[in-house]
Scaffold this motif. Sequence first.
Motif, short mmCIF file in Angstrom:
data_model
loop_
_atom_site.label_atom_id
_atom_site.label_comp_id
_atom_site.label_asym_id
_atom_site.label_seq_id
_atom_site.Cartn_x
_atom_site.Cartn_y
_atom_site.Cartn_z
N MET A 189 9.54 -20.09 -9.87
CA MET A 189 8.20 -20.27 -10.38
C MET A 189 7.20 -19.91 -9.28
O MET A 189 7.46 -20.18 -8.12
N PRO A 190 6.06 -19.35 -9.67
CA PRO A 190 5.04 -19.02 -8.68
C PRO A 190 4.49 -20.26 -7.99
O PRO A 190 5.02 -21.34 -8.12
N ASN A 191 3.37 -20.11 -7.32
CA ASN A 191 2.87 -21.14 -6.40
C ASN A 191 2.34 -22.41 -7.04
O ASN A 191 1.90 -23.30 -6.34
N GLY A 192 2.33 -22.52 -8.34
CA GLY A 192 1.92 -23.77 -8.96
C GLY A 192 0.48 -23.81 -9.42
O GLY A 192 -0.02 -24.86 -9.80
N THR A 193 -0.21 -22.70 -9.40
CA THR A 193 -1.58 -22.64 -9.89
C THR A 193 -1.55 -22.67 -11.42
O THR A 193 -0.79 -21.93 -12.03
N PRO A 194 -2.36 -23.53 -12.05
CA PRO A 194 -2.37 -23.56 -13.52
C PRO A 194 -2.58 -22.17 -14.11
O PRO A 194 -3.42 -21.41 -13.65
N GLY A 195 -1.72 -21.84 -15.07
CA GLY A 195 -1.83 -20.56 -15.75
C GLY A 195 -0.98 -19.45 -15.16
O GLY A 195 -0.86 -18.39 -15.76
N ASP A 196 -0.35 -19.67 -13.99
CA ASP A 196 0.41 -18.58 -13.40
C ASP A 196 1.83 -18.49 -13.95
O ASP A 196 2.44 -17.43 -13.89
N HIS A 197 2.35 -19.57 -14.50
CA HIS A 197 3.70 -19.54 -15.07
C HIS A 197 3.81 -20.65 -16.12
O HIS A 197 3.48 -21.80 -15.83
N PRO A 198 4.26 -20.33 -17.33
CA PRO A 198 4.30 -21.34 -18.37
C PRO A 198 5.22 -22.52 -18.06
O PRO A 198 4.93 -23.65 -18.45
N LEU A 199 6.30 -22.29 -17.34
CA LEU A 199 7.20 -23.39 -16.99
C LEU A 199 6.51 -24.34 -16.01
O LEU A 199 6.61 -25.57 -16.14
N THR A 200 5.81 -23.79 -15.03
CA THR A 200 5.04 -24.62 -14.09
C THR A 200 3.95 -25.38 -14.84
O THR A 200 3.72 -26.56 -14.57
N ASP A 201 3.31 -24.70 -15.77
CA ASP A 201 2.27 -25.37 -16.56
C ASP A 201 2.83 -26.58 -17.29
O ASP A 201 2.20 -27.64 -17.32
N MET A 202 4.02 -26.44 -17.85
CA MET A 202 4.64 -27.55 -18.59
C MET A 202 5.09 -28.66 -17.64
O MET A 202 4.79 -29.83 -17.86
N LEU A 203 5.81 -28.29 -16.58
CA LEU A 203 6.45 -29.29 -15.72
C LEU A 203 5.51 -29.93 -14.70
O LEU A 203 5.64 -31.11 -14.42
N VAL A 204 4.59 -29.15 -14.16
CA VAL A 204 3.74 -29.65 -13.09
C VAL A 204 2.37 -30.08 -13.60
O VAL A 204 1.85 -31.11 -13.18
N HIS A 205 1.82 -29.31 -14.52
CA HIS A 205 0.43 -29.54 -14.93
C HIS A 205 0.30 -30.28 -16.27
O HIS A 205 -0.81 -30.52 -16.73
N GLY A 206 1.44 -30.64 -16.88
CA GLY A 206 1.39 -31.41 -18.11
C GLY A 206 0.84 -30.67 -19.30
O GLY A 206 0.44 -31.27 -20.29
N GLN A 207 0.83 -29.35 -19.23
CA GLN A 207 0.35 -28.55 -20.34
C GLN A 207 1.49 -28.31 -21.33
O GLN A 207 2.65 -28.59 -21.04
N HIS A 208 1.15 -27.79 -22.47
CA HIS A 208 2.13 -27.50 -23.52
C HIS A 208 2.00 -26.03 -23.96
O HIS A 208 1.47 -25.75 -25.03
N PRO A 209 2.50 -25.11 -23.11
CA PRO A 209 2.33 -23.69 -23.40
C PRO A 209 3.28 -23.16 -24.46
O PRO A 209 3.09 -22.05 -24.95
N PHE A 210 4.32 -23.94 -24.80
CA PHE A 210 5.34 -23.48 -25.73
C PHE A 210 5.23 -24.22 -27.06
O PHE A 210 4.71 -25.33 -27.11
N PRO A 211 5.76 -23.63 -28.13
CA PRO A 211 5.88 -24.39 -29.37
C PRO A 211 6.69 -25.67 -29.11
O PRO A 211 7.56 -25.70 -28.22
N LEU A 212 6.41 -26.71 -29.86
CA LEU A 212 7.01 -28.02 -29.59
C LEU A 212 8.54 -28.01 -29.58
O LEU A 212 9.16 -28.66 -28.74
N ASP A 213 9.16 -27.26 -30.50
CA ASP A 213 10.62 -27.26 -30.53
C ASP A 213 11.19 -26.55 -29.31
O ASP A 213 12.21 -26.96 -28.75
N ILE A 214 10.53 -25.49 -28.84
CA ILE A 214 10.96 -24.79 -27.64
C ILE A 214 10.80 -25.71 -26.43
O ILE A 214 11.68 -25.82 -25.58
N GLU A 215 9.67 -26.40 -26.36
CA GLU A 215 9.44 -27.33 -25.25
C GLU A 215 10.50 -28.43 -25.23
O GLU A 215 11.05 -28.75 -24.18
N ARG A 216 10.82 -28.97 -26.38
CA ARG A 216 11.83 -30.03 -26.46
C ARG A 216 13.18 -29.52 -25.95
O ARG A 216 13.84 -30.17 -25.13
N LEU A 217 13.58 -28.35 -26.42
CA LEU A 217 14.86 -27.77 -25.98
C LEU A 217 14.85 -27.46 -24.49
O LEU A 217 15.83 -27.73 -23.79
N LEU A 218 13.76 -26.90 -24.00
CA LEU A 218 13.66 -26.61 -22.57
C LEU A 218 13.79 -27.87 -21.74
O LEU A 218 14.50 -27.89 -20.72
#
Length: 84
Positions: free
Chosen positions: A1-30
Amino acid sequence: MPNGTPGDHPLTDMLVHGQHPFPLDIERLLREVLELDPQFPDGKRPYVEQTEWEDRFFAWKRGEGIVEGRDALEQVLRQLQDGT
């Protein structure tokens, strides 16, 4: 994952920034996959697979490839649960 800036990587956005960039079922599976393998995709798999996963993360954020992504994540989850 890139440096952790919001918006630079969807996985970082989900795990670090508490965002929900993916559809809910994809997020749940991830989250289930990451609970079993926190380093996913982690280098245990061939590099080409890691690159494919990176492409998928960004596609899912755009709402693309959701059905295929769901199937792929379910397969990874089964493999992790089975220890294969």
